[in-house]
Motif scaffolding. Sequence first.
Motif, PDB file in Angstrom:
ATOM      1  N   ALA A  98       0.766  -1.235  -0.249  1.00 28.45           N
ATOM      2  CA  ALA A  98       0.103   0.178   0.040  1.00 28.45           C
ATOM      3  C   ALA A  98       0.934   1.258  -0.100  1.00 28.45           C
ATOM      4  CB  ALA A  98      -0.986  -0.002   1.481  1.00 28.45           C
ATOM      5  N   PRO A  99       0.369   2.561  -0.498  1.00 28.71           N
ATOM      6  CA  PRO A  99       1.080   3.568  -0.454  1.00 28.71           C
ATOM      7  C   PRO A  99       1.406   4.066   1.020  1.00 28.71           C
ATOM      8  CG  PRO A  99      -0.839   3.708  -1.891  1.00 28.71           C
ATOM      9  CD  PRO A  99      -0.698   2.466  -1.071  1.00 28.71           C
ATOM     10  N   GLY A 103      -1.341   4.062   3.664  1.00 31.55           N
ATOM     11  CA  GLY A 103      -1.348   3.037   4.720  1.00 31.55           C
ATOM     12  C   GLY A 103      -1.379   3.066   6.112  1.00 31.55           C
ATOM     13  N   MET A 104      -0.488   4.223   6.567  1.00 30.31           N
ATOM     14  CA  MET A 104      -0.115   4.661   7.777  1.00 30.31           C
ATOM     15  C   MET A 104      -1.440   5.021   8.258  1.00 30.31           C
ATOM     16  SD  MET A 104       2.967   3.883   8.864  1.00 30.31           S
ATOM     17  CE  MET A 104       2.831   4.881  10.235  1.00 30.31           C
ATOM     18  N   MET A 105      -2.208   6.008   7.731  1.00 32.29           N
ATOM     19  CA  MET A 105      -3.300   6.601   8.084  1.00 32.29           C
ATOM     20  C   MET A 105      -4.588   5.731   8.251  1.00 32.29           C
ATOM     21  SD  MET A 105      -2.718  10.114   6.260  1.00 32.29           S
ATOM     22  CE  MET A 105      -4.155  11.348   7.341  1.00 32.29           C
ATOM     23  N   PRO A 109      -4.466   1.644  11.137  1.00 29.71           N
ATOM     24  CA  PRO A 109      -5.356   1.355  12.262  1.00 29.71           C
ATOM     25  C   PRO A 109      -6.563   0.332  12.188  1.00 29.71           C
ATOM     26  CG  PRO A 109      -5.104   3.690  11.514  1.00 29.71           C
ATOM     27  CD  PRO A 109      -4.558   2.700  10.486  1.00 29.71           C
ATOM     28  N   ALA A 110      -6.673  -0.066  10.883  1.00 23.71           N
ATOM     29  CA  ALA A 110      -7.780  -1.185  10.806  1.00 23.71           C
ATOM     30  C   ALA A 110      -7.147  -2.574  10.860  1.00 23.71           C
ATOM     31  CB  ALA A 110      -8.292  -1.173   9.307  1.00 23.71           C
ATOM     32  N   PRO A 240      -4.930  15.124  -1.621  1.00 23.91           N
ATOM     33  CA  PRO A 240      -6.326  14.115  -1.325  1.00 23.91           C
ATOM     34  C   PRO A 240      -6.885  14.178  -0.013  1.00 23.91           C
ATOM     35  CG  PRO A 240      -4.022  12.940  -1.184  1.00 23.91           C
ATOM     36  CD  PRO A 240      -3.713  14.387  -1.515  1.00 23.91           C
ATOM     37  N   THR A 241      -8.051  14.211   0.191  1.00 23.11           N
ATOM     38  CA  THR A 241      -8.803  14.256   1.248  1.00 23.11           C
ATOM     39  C   THR A 241      -8.582  13.140   2.124  1.00 23.11           C
ATOM     40  OG1 THR A 241     -10.960  13.072   0.366  1.00 23.11           O
ATOM     41  CG2 THR A 241     -10.718  15.526   0.310  1.00 23.11           C
ATOM     42  N   PHE A 242      -8.173  12.122   1.840  1.00 20.69           N
ATOM     43  CA  PHE A 242      -7.561  11.076   2.884  1.00 20.69           C
ATOM     44  C   PHE A 242      -6.312  11.452   3.824  1.00 20.69           C
ATOM     45  CE2 PHE A 242      -5.074   9.462  -0.408  1.00 20.69           C
ATOM     46  CZ  PHE A 242      -3.999   9.244   0.059  1.00 20.69           C
ATOM     47  N   ILE A 243      -5.747  12.463   3.093  1.00 22.59           N
ATOM     48  CA  ILE A 243      -4.660  13.074   4.138  1.00 22.59           C
ATOM     49  C   ILE A 243      -5.142  14.285   5.071  1.00 22.59           C
ATOM     50  CG2 ILE A 243      -2.640  14.290   3.721  1.00 22.59           C
ATOM     51  CD1 ILE A 243      -1.679  12.744   1.652  1.00 22.59           C
TER      52      ILE A 243
END
Length: 308
Positions: A98-99, A103-105, A109-110, A240-243
């Motif tokens: 994963a990137p 991956g870290m964010m 956690p999952a 990106p909004t995931f960041i």
Amino acid sequence: MDRLDDMCVFIRVVDARSFTLAAERLGLSKSAVSRRMADLENRLGARLLNRTTRSLSLTEVGQAFYDRCTRIVADVEEAERAVADLHAQPRGTLRINAPMSFGMMHIAPAIAEFLRRHPGLEIDMDLNDRYIDLIEEGYDVAVRIGRLRDSSLVARRLAPNRRVVVASPGYLKAHGRPVHPDDLGGHNCLIYTNAPLADQWQFRVGGEVRSVKVSGTLRVNNGEVLREAAVGSHGIAILPTFIIGEQIARGQLDVLLMDFVAGDSAVHAVYPHGRHLSPKVRVFVDFLAGRFGPVPYWDASLHVLTGG
């Protein structure tokens, strides 16, 4: 099912090149095998095998029938394994790529919850922004963001990937708020160097996609560094909004030029093409799809801002 049984017997005879050996492997008498082959040829109205006292070979018609039979029997066996796999407990090691930031964010956690649900699995996860060859490097599944390059892989969409232009309230108070992409020329823009044409930001203006050249005092290949610089009022970033979803929700970053940003893509899980999906890959992909979804949690505040 008699026809399928006949195909299986025929395949064994051809593979063994002997009625006697085929009979031994099938647990039948040689006469029973010979009778099954004779009945099969009579039903088809064609000679499949050339028989002599010392050898056995396929006729031209027999070769064509053998090729079809092997595919049919393989499909039946595959269908039975696929059903069994759906009910099997996933086991073994799952190798994931994963990137780094995503991956870290969002995957890290999952992982604990995923392993609690599937105690028979072990995870071997590699986080990096390098484009890897899943098959050559032995990965079971990868998470990829943006356009997919390799059409030989199976892809499942996990979530949208939205990119937005942001700046802190402090920066906007000091330098003004851009209301059109052309205004960015007068601002300090924070540049993500892993992007193609990093200093050419794309916008949709008047129904067409336009590139706007930007510049600034920070160029870096990591989105989290850009996020911290933007939160620190150093400039304007497109990320990106995931960041940056959490920072938008907290009011640390304002979203700009929402009517102009072009090029939303998606987060996908990709895995090598196979006749059916292995249980360990299936449960992992299902888990991520359920966790993220069409409106992922990192887009919750943006969903409110856009009213949809």
